[in-house]
Write a protein that holds these residues in place. Structure first.
Motif, PDB file in Angstrom:
ATOM      1  N   GLU A 191       0.812  -1.223   0.000  1.00 38.57           N
ATOM      2  CA  GLU A 191       0.000   0.000   0.000  1.00 38.57           C
ATOM      3  C   GLU A 191       0.846   1.275   0.000  1.00 38.57           C
ATOM      4  OE1 GLU A 191      -3.612   0.663   2.168  1.00 38.57           O
ATOM      5  OE2 GLU A 191      -3.510  -1.367   2.974  1.00 38.57           O
ATOM      6  N   HIS A 192       0.182   2.360  -0.391  1.00 39.16           N
ATOM      7  CA  HIS A 192       0.799   3.693  -0.335  1.00 39.16           C
ATOM      8  C   HIS A 192      -0.289   4.661   0.148  1.00 39.16           C
ATOM      9  CE1 HIS A 192       3.508   6.873  -0.938  1.00 39.16           C
ATOM     10  NE2 HIS A 192       3.680   6.848  -2.243  1.00 39.16           N
ATOM     11  N   PRO A 193      -0.658   4.560   1.436  1.00 39.17           N
ATOM     12  CA  PRO A 193      -1.828   5.304   1.905  1.00 39.17           C
ATOM     13  C   PRO A 193      -1.710   6.823   1.915  1.00 39.17           C
ATOM     14  CG  PRO A 193      -0.807   4.087   3.711  1.00 39.17           C
ATOM     15  CD  PRO A 193      -0.125   3.656   2.456  1.00 39.17           C
ATOM     16  N   ALA A 203      -2.332  -4.791  -9.275  1.00 38.10           N
ATOM     17  CA  ALA A 203      -1.935  -5.320  -7.966  1.00 38.10           C
ATOM     18  C   ALA A 203      -1.042  -4.303  -7.244  1.00 38.10           C
ATOM     19  CB  ALA A 203      -1.184  -6.630  -8.146  1.00 38.10           C
ATOM     20  N   ASP A 204      -0.843  -3.173  -7.877  1.00 34.82           N
ATOM     21  CA  ASP A 204       0.079  -2.127  -7.432  1.00 34.82           C
ATOM     22  C   ASP A 204      -0.305  -1.542  -6.062  1.00 34.82           C
ATOM     23  OD1 ASP A 204       1.965   0.139  -8.673  1.00 34.82           O
ATOM     24  OD2 ASP A 204       0.233   1.162  -7.831  1.00 34.82           O
ATOM     25  N   ASN A 205       0.720  -1.144  -5.297  1.00 29.63           N
ATOM     26  CA  ASN A 205       0.496  -0.549  -3.966  1.00 29.63           C
ATOM     27  C   ASN A 205      -0.350   0.735  -4.033  1.00 29.63           C
ATOM     28  OD1 ASN A 205       2.608   0.765  -5.293  1.00 29.63           O
ATOM     29  ND2 ASN A 205       4.146   0.306  -3.727  1.00 29.63           N
ATOM     30  N   VAL A 206      -0.073   1.571  -5.014  1.00 31.34           N
ATOM     31  CA  VAL A 206      -0.828   2.830  -5.160  1.00 31.34           C
ATOM     32  C   VAL A 206      -2.289   2.507  -5.507  1.00 31.34           C
ATOM     33  CG1 VAL A 206      -1.041   4.940  -6.546  1.00 31.34           C
ATOM     34  CG2 VAL A 206       1.218   4.158  -5.799  1.00 31.34           C
ATOM     35  N   ALA A 207      -2.481   1.535  -6.392  1.00 30.74           N
ATOM     36  CA  ALA A 207      -3.847   1.143  -6.790  1.00 30.74           C
ATOM     37  C   ALA A 207      -4.644   0.650  -5.587  1.00 30.74           C
ATOM     38  CB  ALA A 207      -3.785   0.051  -7.860  1.00 30.74           C
ATOM     39  N   THR A 222      -2.929   6.036 -13.454  1.00 33.65           N
ATOM     40  CA  THR A 222      -1.989   4.940 -13.711  1.00 33.65           C
ATOM     41  C   THR A 222      -0.721   5.086 -12.871  1.00 33.65           C
ATOM     42  OG1 THR A 222      -0.956   3.579 -15.428  1.00 33.65           O
ATOM     43  CG2 THR A 222      -0.749   5.976 -15.684  1.00 33.65           C
ATOM     44  N   ASP A 223       0.061   4.032 -12.851  1.00 34.26           N
ATOM     45  CA  ASP A 223       1.338   4.019 -12.140  1.00 34.26           C
ATOM     46  C   ASP A 223       2.295   3.152 -12.960  1.00 34.26           C
ATOM     47  OD1 ASP A 223       3.362   4.200 -10.243  1.00 34.26           O
ATOM     48  OD2 ASP A 223       2.445   2.821  -8.810  1.00 34.26           O
ATOM     49  N   THR A 224       3.523   3.117 -12.549  1.00 35.64           N
ATOM     50  CA  THR A 224       4.538   2.352 -13.277  1.00 35.64           C
ATOM     51  C   THR A 224       4.136   0.885 -13.460  1.00 35.64           C
ATOM     52  OG1 THR A 224       6.869   1.712 -13.268  1.00 35.64           O
ATOM     53  CG2 THR A 224       5.811   1.816 -11.120  1.00 35.64           C
ATOM     54  N   SER A 232       7.337  -1.683 -10.391  1.00 37.67           N
ATOM     55  CA  SER A 232       7.530  -1.013  -9.107  1.00 37.67           C
ATOM     56  C   SER A 232       8.896  -1.343  -8.515  1.00 37.67           C
ATOM     57  CB  SER A 232       6.429  -1.455  -8.132  1.00 37.67           C
ATOM     58  OG  SER A 232       5.224  -0.809  -8.437  1.00 37.67           O
ATOM     59  N   MET A 233       9.265  -0.560  -7.494  1.00 35.90           N
ATOM     60  CA  MET A 233      10.551  -0.779  -6.827  1.00 35.90           C
ATOM     61  C   MET A 233      10.580  -2.198  -6.253  1.00 35.90           C
ATOM     62  SD  MET A 233      11.138   2.881  -4.934  1.00 35.90           S
ATOM     63  CE  MET A 233       9.428   3.261  -4.538  1.00 35.90           C
ATOM     64  N   GLY A 234      11.618  -2.933  -6.583  1.00 37.31           N
ATOM     65  CA  GLY A 234      11.722  -4.323  -6.130  1.00 37.31           C
ATOM     66  C   GLY A 234      11.343  -5.323  -7.217  1.00 37.31           C
ATOM     67  N   HIS A 279      -1.343  10.456 -12.049  1.00 35.32           N
ATOM     68  CA  HIS A 279      -0.210   9.512 -11.931  1.00 35.32           C
ATOM     69  C   HIS A 279       0.521   9.919 -10.660  1.00 35.32           C
ATOM     70  CE1 HIS A 279       3.405   7.281 -12.667  1.00 35.32           C
ATOM     71  NE2 HIS A 279       3.131   6.996 -13.928  1.00 35.32           N
ATOM     72  N   CYS A 280       0.872   8.936  -9.821  1.00 35.72           N
ATOM     73  CA  CYS A 280       1.531   9.280  -8.549  1.00 35.72           C
ATOM     74  C   CYS A 280       2.949   9.796  -8.761  1.00 35.72           C
ATOM     75  CB  CYS A 280       1.542   8.060  -7.640  1.00 35.72           C
ATOM     76  SG  CYS A 280       2.364   6.642  -8.394  1.00 35.72           S
ATOM     77  N   LEU A 281       3.555   9.465  -9.917  1.00 34.05           N
ATOM     78  CA  LEU A 281       4.948   9.769 -10.254  1.00 34.05           C
ATOM     79  C   LEU A 281       5.887   8.929  -9.351  1.00 34.05           C
ATOM     80  CD1 LEU A 281       4.724  13.670 -10.642  1.00 34.05           C
ATOM     81  CD2 LEU A 281       4.494  11.939 -12.437  1.00 34.05           C
ATOM     82  N   PRO A 282       7.044   8.529  -9.786  1.00 33.25           N
ATOM     83  CA  PRO A 282       7.675   8.902 -11.046  1.00 33.25           C
ATOM     84  C   PRO A 282       7.028   8.207 -12.249  1.00 33.25           C
ATOM     85  CG  PRO A 282       9.038   7.278  -9.921  1.00 33.25           C
ATOM     86  CD  PRO A 282       7.906   7.617  -8.996  1.00 33.25           C
ATOM     87  N   ALA A 283       6.965   8.985 -13.375  1.00 27.67           N
ATOM     88  CA  ALA A 283       6.374   8.466 -14.602  1.00 27.67           C
ATOM     89  C   ALA A 283       7.457   7.909 -15.524  1.00 27.67           C
ATOM     90  CB  ALA A 283       5.638   9.593 -15.315  1.00 27.67           C
TER      91      ALA A 283
HETATM   92  N1  NVA Z   1       4.252   1.501  -7.420  1.00 29.86           N
HETATM   93  C1  NVA Z   1       5.406   2.339  -7.330  1.00 29.86           C
HETATM   94  C2  NVA Z   1       5.057   3.613  -6.655  1.00 29.86           C
HETATM   95  C3  NVA Z   1       6.163   4.617  -6.559  1.00 29.86           C
HETATM   96  C4  NVA Z   1       5.760   5.862  -5.843  1.00 29.86           C
HETATM   97  C5  NVA Z   1       6.514   1.607  -6.600  1.00 29.86           C
HETATM   98  O1  NVA Z   1       6.240   0.949  -5.605  1.00 29.86           O
HETATM   99  O2  NVA Z   1       7.663   1.677  -7.055  1.00 29.86           O
END
Ligand code: NVA
Ligand code: CP
Length: 299
Positions: free
Chosen positions: A124-126, A155-159, A215-217, A220-222, A255-259
């Protein structure tokens, strides 16, 4: 209280934080924390916006941030999170953590005597969703009854955080992405208790009557090891002008960025008239201020 998941706040809680943010924007009164409040920022992953927004927010509220890179701590030599957090919380008033594993965040919160804020985990990214819903409310003058479509990695954290927050505040939500990827079932079921949420691989169905296209990347990181596979998997869900034309004519793009221009979003769309990504990014600092003030009253 902690803010680990978007589900940790009630609808009233979100509304109170929005109210504090509006008071700050209207400069009705000078809001401040207890003098010299300390915010520990414990970040395992990189950050452009969230770190800066937290540092500026606490500083403008009369406190200070201390940024800690785990690699420079004894964590890199095996010290337990639990032992570290007991010590961090004895020196500070808030801890914001950006971690790989959400389970580590839950462990931290258990051993912290001060509020712990999720600054992004793999689940998540609350804080992102908190400020994004405020931005949406500003632009559309309401949340209830809007349709928000998240397109791409569903399945993204931001989503997940956006879905929970939007549903709790009465918006309809569509997760639009390939069948091979599915959202976290527990979080999806939670959101479905609050509002209508659909999961679809059809962009026509998902974007139909949408007020917001988000939308988001795709990577994701990882997830860097699977980058090539993931970019291919999500390719047909790129937010481009053709896809945006399936939404309402006055739909806004977020978009939460980074794009990653040319991947999950095209340059003409992110820089186009419907895009509100810079307002979105700007509001992060305001909403973090409001969140810190809200949490400080609940300690
Ligand atoms: N879903 C992305 C969000 C970055 C702010 C990530 O976890 O890398
Ligand atoms: N949106 C967001 O969280 O950005 P950063 O990774 O730059 O903090």
């Amino acid at each position: 209280m902690h803010f680990l998941s978007s589900d940790d706040l009630s609808r009233e809680g979100f509304e109170q934080i929005f109210k504090i943010a509006e008071e700050i924007e209207d400069e009705k009164e000078e809001l401040a924390l207890k003098p010299h409040s300390i915010l520990v920022l414990y970040f395992e992953k990189p950050s452009t916006r969230t770190r800066l927004a937290f540092e500026v927010a606490i500083s403008q509220l009369g406190g200070n941030a201390v940024y800690i890179d785990p690699n420079t701590t004894q964590r890199s030599r095996g010290e337990s999170l639990s032992d570290m957090i007991k010590m961090f919380s004895s020196y500070s008033d808030f801890i914001a953590a950006r971690l790989y594993k959400h389970s580590d965040l839950l462990e931290m919160a258990q051993d912290s005597s001060v509020p712990v804020i999720n600054a992004l985990t793999d689940s998540e990214h609350p804080t992102q969703a908190l400020s994004d819903m405020y931005t949406i409310r500003k632009y559309k003058n309401r949340i209830k009854g809007l349709k928000i479509a998240f397109v791409g990695d569903i399945a993204d954290n931001v989503a997940m955080s956006l879905m929970l927050t939007a549903a709790k505040l009465g918006a309809e939500f569509a997760l639009v992405g390939p069948k091979a990827v599915q959202p976290n079932a527990r979080l999806l079921n939670k959101a479905m208790e609050y509002s209508k949420v659909v999961v679809t691989d059809s962009v026509e169905e998902g974007l139909d009557e949408a007020d917001i296209v988000y939308t988001d990347t795709f990577v994701s990181m990882g997830q860097e090891a699977d980058a090539a596979k993931r970019k291919q998997l999500f390719a047909q869900y790129q937010v481009n002008s053709k896809l945006v034309s399936l939404a309402k004519p006055d739909a806004l793009v977020m978009h939460c960025l980074p794009a990653h221009r040319g991947e999950e979003i095209t340059t003409d769309v992110i820089d186009g008239q419907s895009s509100i990504v810079w307002a979105q990014a700007k509001n992060k600092m305001l909403l973090l201020k409001a969140l810190l003030l809200y949490l400080s009253e609940r300690q």
